[in-house]
Write a protein that holds these residues in place. Structure first.
Motif, PDB file in Angstrom:
ATOM      1  N   LYS A  22      28.764  34.775  54.300  1.00 17.57           N
ATOM      2  CA  LYS A  22      29.165  36.101  53.831  1.00 17.57           C
ATOM      3  C   LYS A  22      29.730  35.990  52.410  1.00 17.57           C
ATOM      4  CE  LYS A  22      30.206  38.059  58.389  1.00 17.57           C
ATOM      5  NZ  LYS A  22      29.078  39.019  58.364  1.00 17.57           N
ATOM      6  N   ARG A  23      29.797  37.130  51.744  1.00 19.09           N
ATOM      7  CA  ARG A  23      30.295  37.170  50.375  1.00 19.09           C
ATOM      8  C   ARG A  23      31.293  38.308  50.241  1.00 19.09           C
ATOM      9  NH1 ARG A  23      28.554  39.164  45.158  1.00 19.09           N
ATOM     10  NH2 ARG A  23      26.996  40.485  46.179  1.00 19.09           N
ATOM     11  N   HIS A  24      32.410  38.022  49.605  1.00 19.39           N
ATOM     12  CA  HIS A  24      33.381  39.080  49.349  1.00 19.39           C
ATOM     13  C   HIS A  24      32.917  39.930  48.171  1.00 19.39           C
ATOM     14  CE1 HIS A  24      37.054  41.266  48.600  1.00 19.39           C
ATOM     15  NE2 HIS A  24      37.048  40.819  47.354  1.00 19.39           N
ATOM     16  N   VAL A  25      32.856  41.235  48.387  1.00 18.66           N
ATOM     17  CA  VAL A  25      32.513  42.181  47.321  1.00 18.66           C
ATOM     18  C   VAL A  25      33.623  43.227  47.270  1.00 18.66           C
ATOM     19  CG1 VAL A  25      30.852  43.848  46.447  1.00 18.66           C
ATOM     20  CG2 VAL A  25      30.049  41.831  47.706  1.00 18.66           C
ATOM     21  N   PRO A  26      34.352  43.331  46.162  1.00 20.64           N
ATOM     22  CA  PRO A  26      35.467  44.269  46.097  1.00 20.64           C
ATOM     23  C   PRO A  26      34.987  45.714  46.027  1.00 20.64           C
ATOM     24  CG  PRO A  26      35.145  43.225  43.975  1.00 20.64           C
ATOM     25  CD  PRO A  26      34.196  42.560  44.918  1.00 20.64           C
ATOM     26  N   LEU A  27      35.799  46.599  46.581  1.00 22.86           N
ATOM     27  CA  LEU A  27      35.463  48.018  46.571  1.00 22.86           C
ATOM     28  C   LEU A  27      35.404  48.567  45.150  1.00 22.86           C
ATOM     29  CD1 LEU A  27      34.889  49.955  48.949  1.00 22.86           C
ATOM     30  CD2 LEU A  27      37.227  50.789  48.723  1.00 22.86           C
ATOM     31  N   GLN A  28      36.185  47.989  44.247  1.00 21.74           N
ATOM     32  CA  GLN A  28      36.213  48.451  42.863  1.00 21.74           C
ATOM     33  C   GLN A  28      34.874  48.249  42.151  1.00 21.74           C
ATOM     34  OE1 GLN A  28      39.091  46.041  40.761  1.00 21.74           O
ATOM     35  NE2 GLN A  28      38.155  44.134  41.406  1.00 21.74           N
ATOM     36  N   GLN A  29      33.997  47.432  42.752  1.00 23.93           N
ATOM     37  CA  GLN A  29      32.695  47.190  42.140  1.00 23.93           C
ATOM     38  C   GLN A  29      31.795  48.426  42.200  1.00 23.93           C
ATOM     39  OE1 GLN A  29      29.602  44.399  43.840  1.00 23.93           O
ATOM     40  NE2 GLN A  29      30.381  43.075  42.212  1.00 23.93           N
ATOM     41  N   LEU A  30      32.049  49.295  43.167  1.00 21.52           N
ATOM     42  CA  LEU A  30      31.285  50.534  43.231  1.00 21.52           C
ATOM     43  C   LEU A  30      31.738  51.441  42.090  1.00 21.52           C
ATOM     44  CD1 LEU A  30      31.370  51.160  47.081  1.00 21.52           C
ATOM     45  CD2 LEU A  30      29.484  50.262  45.724  1.00 21.52           C
ATOM     46  N   PRO A  31      30.795  51.965  41.295  1.00 23.28           N
ATOM     47  CA  PRO A  31      31.165  52.718  40.084  1.00 23.28           C
ATOM     48  C   PRO A  31      32.158  53.849  40.342  1.00 23.28           C
ATOM     49  CG  PRO A  31      28.804  52.315  40.138  1.00 23.28           C
ATOM     50  CD  PRO A  31      29.338  51.865  41.461  1.00 23.28           C
ATOM     51  N   GLN A  32      31.989  54.547  41.460  1.00 15.73           N
ATOM     52  CA  GLN A  32      32.865  55.690  41.720  1.00 15.73           C
ATOM     53  C   GLN A  32      34.263  55.277  42.180  1.00 15.73           C
ATOM     54  OE1 GLN A  32      30.362  54.586  43.584  1.00 15.73           O
ATOM     55  NE2 GLN A  32      30.284  55.486  45.645  1.00 15.73           N
ATOM     56  N   MET A  33      34.470  53.973  42.440  1.00 18.54           N
ATOM     57  CA  MET A  33      35.753  53.529  42.977  1.00 18.54           C
ATOM     58  C   MET A  33      36.658  52.852  41.946  1.00 18.54           C
ATOM     59  SD  MET A  33      36.051  54.627  45.960  1.00 18.54           S
ATOM     60  CE  MET A  33      37.497  53.725  46.500  1.00 18.54           C
ATOM     61  N   ARG A  34      36.142  52.515  40.794  1.00 16.60           N
ATOM     62  CA  ARG A  34      36.994  51.844  39.808  1.00 16.60           C
ATOM     63  C   ARG A  34      38.226  52.675  39.478  1.00 16.60           C
ATOM     64  NH1 ARG A  34      38.822  51.228  34.936  1.00 16.60           N
ATOM     65  NH2 ARG A  34      38.777  49.231  33.818  1.00 16.60           N
ATOM     66  N   SER A  35      38.061  53.985  39.398  1.00 17.18           N
ATOM     67  CA  SER A  35      39.175  54.857  39.041  1.00 17.18           C
ATOM     68  C   SER A  35      40.069  55.199  40.223  1.00 17.18           C
ATOM     69  CB  SER A  35      38.641  56.150  38.417  1.00 17.18           C
ATOM     70  OG  SER A  35      37.855  56.870  39.357  1.00 17.18           O
ATOM     71  N   ARG A  36      39.693  54.768  41.430  1.00 15.60           N
ATOM     72  CA  ARG A  36      40.488  55.077  42.621  1.00 15.60           C
ATOM     73  C   ARG A  36      41.190  53.859  43.203  1.00 15.60           C
ATOM     74  NH1 ARG A  36      39.989  59.986  44.464  1.00 15.60           N
ATOM     75  NH2 ARG A  36      38.251  61.256  43.723  1.00 15.60           N
ATOM     76  N   GLN A  56      44.729  38.017  30.615  1.00 16.80           N
ATOM     77  CA  GLN A  56      43.395  37.817  30.049  1.00 16.80           C
ATOM     78  C   GLN A  56      42.529  36.973  30.990  1.00 16.80           C
ATOM     79  OE1 GLN A  56      44.434  36.056  26.298  1.00 16.80           O
ATOM     80  NE2 GLN A  56      45.338  37.966  25.511  1.00 16.80           N
ATOM     81  N   ALA A  57      43.120  35.945  31.577  1.00 16.72           N
ATOM     82  CA  ALA A  57      42.370  35.107  32.518  1.00 16.72           C
ATOM     83  C   ALA A  57      41.946  35.898  33.750  1.00 16.72           C
ATOM     84  CB  ALA A  57      43.217  33.897  32.923  1.00 16.72           C
ATOM     85  N   VAL A  58      42.834  36.770  34.231  1.00 13.26           N
ATOM     86  CA  VAL A  58      42.492  37.626  35.375  1.00 13.26           C
ATOM     87  C   VAL A  58      41.327  38.537  35.030  1.00 13.26           C
ATOM     88  CG1 VAL A  58      43.316  39.553  36.775  1.00 13.26           C
ATOM     89  CG2 VAL A  58      44.771  37.542  36.444  1.00 13.26           C
ATOM     90  N   ALA A  59      41.390  39.177  33.866  1.00 12.73           N
ATOM     91  CA  ALA A  59      40.319  40.089  33.458  1.00 12.73           C
ATOM     92  C   ALA A  59      38.984  39.347  33.340  1.00 12.73           C
ATOM     93  CB  ALA A  59      40.675  40.765  32.143  1.00 12.73           C
ATOM     94  N   ARG A  60      39.002  38.140  32.775  1.00 13.57           N
ATOM     95  CA  ARG A  60      37.768  37.341  32.671  1.00 13.57           C
ATOM     96  C   ARG A  60      37.218  37.009  34.047  1.00 13.57           C
ATOM     97  NH1 ARG A  60      40.634  34.633  28.558  1.00 13.57           N
ATOM     98  NH2 ARG A  60      41.159  32.931  30.002  1.00 13.57           N
ATOM     99  N   LYS A  61      38.101  36.637  34.952  1.00 14.09           N
ATOM    100  CA  LYS A  61      37.677  36.266  36.306  1.00 14.09           C
ATOM    101  C   LYS A  61      37.029  37.445  37.017  1.00 14.09           C
ATOM    102  CE  LYS A  61      39.282  36.400  40.849  1.00 14.09           C
ATOM    103  NZ  LYS A  61      40.065  37.356  41.627  1.00 14.09           N
ATOM    104  N   VAL A  62      37.651  38.625  36.944  1.00  8.01           N
ATOM    105  CA  VAL A  62      37.129  39.797  37.641  1.00  8.01           C
ATOM    106  C   VAL A  62      35.768  40.193  37.063  1.00  8.01           C
ATOM    107  CG1 VAL A  62      37.525  42.241  38.143  1.00  8.01           C
ATOM    108  CG2 VAL A  62      39.415  40.604  38.307  1.00  8.01           C
ATOM    109  N   GLU A  63      35.637  40.109  35.744  1.00  3.33           N
ATOM    110  CA  GLU A  63      34.347  40.467  35.142  1.00  3.33           C
ATOM    111  C   GLU A  63      33.281  39.428  35.466  1.00  3.33           C
ATOM    112  OE1 GLU A  63      32.546  42.338  31.059  1.00  3.33           O
ATOM    113  OE2 GLU A  63      34.460  41.258  30.938  1.00  3.33           O
ATOM    114  N   THR A  64      33.645  38.158  35.449  1.00  7.10           N
ATOM    115  CA  THR A  64      32.679  37.092  35.716  1.00  7.10           C
ATOM    116  C   THR A  64      32.182  37.132  37.165  1.00  7.10           C
ATOM    117  OG1 THR A  64      33.682  35.657  34.047  1.00  7.10           O
ATOM    118  CG2 THR A  64      32.323  34.593  35.729  1.00  7.10           C
ATOM    119  N   LEU A  65      33.110  37.279  38.097  1.00  5.34           N
ATOM    120  CA  LEU A  65      32.738  37.233  39.510  1.00  5.34           C
ATOM    121  C   LEU A  65      32.160  38.539  40.025  1.00  5.34           C
ATOM    122  CD1 LEU A  65      35.613  35.217  41.247  1.00  5.34           C
ATOM    123  CD2 LEU A  65      33.395  34.402  40.437  1.00  5.34           C
TER     124      LEU A  65
END
Length: 383
Positions: A208-222, A69-78
């Motif tokens: 610089k800022r880290h931006v995960p690839l999963q943030q792109l809508p088409q990549m969440r499922s990949r 749950q803490a991981v999920a909150r962190k990923v959504e928050t950041l």
């Protein structure tokens, strides 16, 4: 006895071997990324409390629910990406354990998988040990720019996945927005899984800022996004990682992880949970600032010594061109450095199959300031 040949071509890594040689010499180990800095008090206290409370049983195969749950909150928050902690988050035995379980669960022997060169040795060896075929795409310093043409040359009908490490070990590359878009389009075009190792997500430099690839809508499922707390909280020996992905992939990875490791240590999961809950946001900004200062100390010393560092944009390693040392191989250069000034570094061939690796050494700057200053002074003796 008859011993199988599956791992016959693998050996203890140069990183481990150099650590042993450094200990024998009494040198300063800038080779292995052990991150020997203090663990934040909430993290240590949380683990100690769990041990004192006799919490020592197996955890849920996907990890302790509160930590997920803490991981999920962190990923959504950041990052603004939502994951269901009950089905799309898996706590793993380090990010490398998560990677091994993910490859085992989602790929088949004989599949081809793209890795960028220079690569992280554990990625390559895991791929090889599980019977996959690595296909290397070289990146050229100092920018390590990803080119679409090189990726297209690497892909075939057998390509199942691509490994993306950002910020990267060993080069310290941080993906640009254009590269993220390029990789997303490439993965979509060829129906690829993206294994994204983002263990250094909180260690980025120069604004610089880290931006995960999963943030792109088409990549969440990949994406299978692999990270953890080893580097963030200086607990590399605890082996606490986690990953986020789709529910279908997560369920299969959890089975593979259970087969390989059973679970990450329960008291250490609870210590990590305490750290995620109690560590204030400024800690992460201070972490990047601290490592940028350490990077500057080491890279400046390397330059003064006549060794050309490729200044990293993230993580806590730097590759340097060490041809000035006059050695035929990078292993010889590493031993010369250890013999002459008592500094251990890792041969470039640990990260390259290309001959350019023979011209490089990798240094780690995750060290206390007094140790790093001593190392810098020793390196300047080479000038």
């Amino acid at each position: 006895m008859r011993i199988g040949s599956r791992l016959a071509k693998l050996a203890i890594s140069d990183i481990r071997a150099m650590t042993i040689a450094c200990q024998a010499k009494g040198g300063i180990n800038l080779g292995q990324g052990v991150c020997d800095l203090p663990t934040p008090e909430p993290v240590a206290r949380g683990a100690i409390r769990a041990i004192e409370d006799h919490i020592a049983t197996y955890a849920h195969p996907m990890g302790i629910a509160e930590l997920r749950q803490a991981v999920a909150r962190k990923v959504e928050t950041l990052y603004g990406v939502s994951y269901d902690p009950s089905s799309e988050v898996v706590i793993t035995s380090g990010a490398t354990g998560g990677f091994a379980a993910s490859i085992l669960a989602l790929c088949e022997p004989g599949d081809e998988i793209i890795l960028f060169e220079p690569y992280y040795g554990y990625h390559l060896n895991t791929v090889l040990s599980l019977g996959l075929v690595p296909v290397l795409v070289p990146l050229v310093p100092p920018t390590w720019q990803i080119e679409r043409e090189a990726l297209e040359r690497a892909v075939t009908s057998k390509t199942r996945a691509i490994v993306i490490c950002t910020p990267s070990n060993p080069g310290g590359k941080v993906l640009s927005e254009a590269e993220r878009e390029l990789l997303a389009d490439f993965c979509q075009s060829h129906n690829l899984i993206a294994f994204c190792d983002e263990i250094y997500e909180h260690i980025v430099f120069d604004g610089k800022r880290h931006v995960p690839l999963q943030q792109l809508p088409q990549m969440r499922s990949r994406c299978v996004t692999l990270t953890g707390l080893s580097k963030t909280f200086s607990i590399t020996g605890w082996r606490i990682g986690y990953l986020t992905t789709t529910a279908e992939a997560a369920s299969r990875i959890a089975i593979a992880h259970d087969l390989l490791y059973v679970c990450a240590p329960t008291p250490l999961q609870l210590g990590s949970l305490a750290g995620m809950i109690e560590t204030p946001r400024p800690y992460y900004d201070e972490l990047s600032a601290m490592y940028q200062r350490k990077r500057d100390i080491l890279c400046s010393a390397l330059e003064d010594a006549g060794l050309r560092p490729y200044w990293p944009a993230g993580a806590y390693y730097v590759l340097a061109d060490v041809r000035k040392l006059g050695c035929a191989t990078s292993r010889q250069a590493a031993m010369k450095l250890l013999d002459e000034v008592g500094i251990a570094a890792i041969s470039g061939t640990s990260f390259y199959q290309d001959p350019v690796g023979e011209t490089m050494l990798r240094f780690c700057f995750a060290k206390p300031d007094d140790v790093l200053s001593d190392a810098a002074a020793r390196l300047r003796r080479l000038a």
